[in-house]
Design a protein around this motif. Structure first.
Motif, PDB file in Angstrom:
ATOM      1  N   UNK A 166      17.939  11.463 -35.611  1.00 51.45           N
ATOM      2  CA  UNK A 166      17.142  11.047 -36.768  1.00 51.45           C
ATOM      3  C   UNK A 166      17.325   9.581 -37.101  1.00 51.45           C
ATOM      4  N   UNK A 167      18.559   9.121 -37.096  1.00 45.19           N
ATOM      5  CA  UNK A 167      18.834   7.728 -37.408  1.00 45.19           C
ATOM      6  C   UNK A 167      18.270   6.807 -36.326  1.00 45.19           C
ATOM      7  N   UNK A 168      18.387   7.210 -35.085  1.00 42.90           N
ATOM      8  CA  UNK A 168      17.814   6.422 -33.991  1.00 42.90           C
ATOM      9  C   UNK A 168      16.302   6.330 -34.096  1.00 42.90           C
ATOM     10  N   UNK A 186      11.526   3.139 -35.286  1.00 42.27           N
ATOM     11  CA  UNK A 186      10.236   2.988 -35.970  1.00 42.27           C
ATOM     12  C   UNK A 186      10.235   1.759 -36.859  1.00 42.27           C
ATOM     13  N   UNK A 187      11.287   1.599 -37.669  1.00 45.10           N
ATOM     14  CA  UNK A 187      11.358   0.423 -38.543  1.00 45.10           C
ATOM     15  C   UNK A 187      11.431  -0.866 -37.738  1.00 45.10           C
ATOM     16  N   UNK A 188      12.248  -0.872 -36.687  1.00 48.32           N
ATOM     17  CA  UNK A 188      12.353  -2.065 -35.839  1.00 48.32           C
ATOM     18  C   UNK A 188      11.030  -2.403 -35.189  1.00 48.32           C
ATOM     19  N   UNK A 208       9.743 -10.012 -32.760  1.00 49.02           N
ATOM     20  CA  UNK A 208      10.984  -9.352 -32.364  1.00 49.02           C
ATOM     21  C   UNK A 208      12.220 -10.224 -32.564  1.00 49.02           C
ATOM     22  N   UNK A 209      12.027 -11.516 -32.719  1.00 50.85           N
ATOM     23  CA  UNK A 209      13.168 -12.419 -32.951  1.00 50.85           C
ATOM     24  C   UNK A 209      13.479 -12.564 -34.438  1.00 50.85           C
ATOM     25  N   UNK A 210      12.825 -11.778 -35.266  1.00 48.60           N
ATOM     26  CA  UNK A 210      12.990 -11.869 -36.709  1.00 48.60           C
ATOM     27  C   UNK A 210      14.382 -11.421 -37.152  1.00 48.60           C
ATOM     28  N   UNK A 211      14.866 -12.075 -38.185  1.00 47.91           N
ATOM     29  CA  UNK A 211      16.140 -11.710 -38.792  1.00 47.91           C
ATOM     30  C   UNK A 211      16.077 -10.301 -39.368  1.00 47.91           C
ATOM     31  N   UNK A 212      14.890  -9.894 -39.829  1.00 46.28           N
ATOM     32  CA  UNK A 212      14.744  -8.556 -40.414  1.00 46.28           C
ATOM     33  C   UNK A 212      15.006  -7.462 -39.384  1.00 46.28           C
ATOM     34  N   UNK A 213      14.620  -7.675 -38.128  1.00 46.71           N
ATOM     35  CA  UNK A 213      14.898  -6.693 -37.080  1.00 46.71           C
ATOM     36  C   UNK A 213      16.409  -6.545 -36.913  1.00 46.71           C
ATOM     37  N   UNK A 214      17.107  -7.671 -36.902  1.00 46.77           N
ATOM     38  CA  UNK A 214      18.565  -7.651 -36.800  1.00 46.77           C
ATOM     39  C   UNK A 214      19.183  -6.976 -38.016  1.00 46.77           C
ATOM     40  N   UNK A 215      18.649  -7.246 -39.184  1.00 50.61           N
ATOM     41  CA  UNK A 215      19.149  -6.646 -40.419  1.00 50.61           C
ATOM     42  C   UNK A 215      18.965  -5.127 -40.412  1.00 50.61           C
ATOM     43  N   UNK A 240      21.970  -2.486 -40.437  1.00 54.68           N
ATOM     44  CA  UNK A 240      22.062  -1.515 -41.532  1.00 54.68           C
ATOM     45  C   UNK A 240      22.108  -0.091 -40.996  1.00 54.68           C
ATOM     46  N   UNK A 241      21.270   0.219 -40.009  1.00 61.77           N
ATOM     47  CA  UNK A 241      21.297   1.577 -39.466  1.00 61.77           C
ATOM     48  C   UNK A 241      22.590   1.840 -38.701  1.00 61.77           C
ATOM     49  N   UNK A 242      23.164   0.806 -38.111  1.00 60.36           N
ATOM     50  CA  UNK A 242      24.458   0.978 -37.439  1.00 60.36           C
ATOM     51  C   UNK A 242      25.556   1.313 -38.440  1.00 60.36           C
ATOM     52  N   UNK A 243      25.548   0.632 -39.570  1.00 57.74           N
ATOM     53  CA  UNK A 243      26.549   0.896 -40.612  1.00 57.74           C
ATOM     54  C   UNK A 243      26.368   2.305 -41.178  1.00 57.74           C
ATOM     55  N   UNK A 244      25.132   2.693 -41.447  1.00 59.73           N
ATOM     56  CA  UNK A 244      24.857   4.047 -41.956  1.00 59.73           C
ATOM     57  C   UNK A 244      25.302   5.086 -40.927  1.00 59.73           C
TER      58      UNK A 244
END
Length: 125
Positions: A35-37, A42-44, A53-60, A64-68
């Motif tokens: 589910x998290x993947x 989808x969000x990425x 794809x080089x956006x900071x938001x993609x990295x963010x 965030x999903x890695x921390x969750x």
């Protein structure tokens, strides 16, 4: 629906109270990871289309999903350790190379404590 999902995640994933038997541990780990993947992908993808794809938001989003994922997985490990009548601090072992592999096998293969232990009732009863 989002409220039900939130309650389900808090009750089944993001809690360290109680015990978790082997089968539920495996089911919850797999369902949570999948589910998290899926949410992360989808969000990425959407943010990558909008901002590149080089956006900071993609990295963010990825961070965030890695921390969750780490926190949810850690909570599941702690509940599985409780079923084995082991304290929470044993979860540190999953972070140590080789020890983490051995510990993963221990969590997957060792039956839980039969009957009540200091962490609660037997989840199989």
């Amino acid at each position: 629906m989002v409220e039900n999902l939130s309650v389900a995640l808090q009750k089944h994933i993001f809690t360290t109270q109680g015990r978790l038997n082997r089968l539920r541990y495996i089911k919850y780990q797999l369902a949570f990871a999948f589910g998290l993947g899926l949410v992360s992908a989808i969000l990425g993808f959407i943010i990558g289309l909008i901002f590149g794809t080089e956006s900071f938001l993609v990295t963010l989003i990825t961070g965030a999903t890695s921390i969750v994922g780490f926190l949810g997985g850690l909570a599941l490990i702690i509940r599985r350790l409780h079923d084995l009548d082991r304290p929470e601090w044993w979860a540190i072992g999953v972070l140590i190379p080789i020890v983490g592999f051995v510990m993963a096998l221990y969590l997957l293969l060792t039956p839980g404590t039969v009957g009540r232990n200091q962490y609660g009732e037997d989840p199989l009863r």
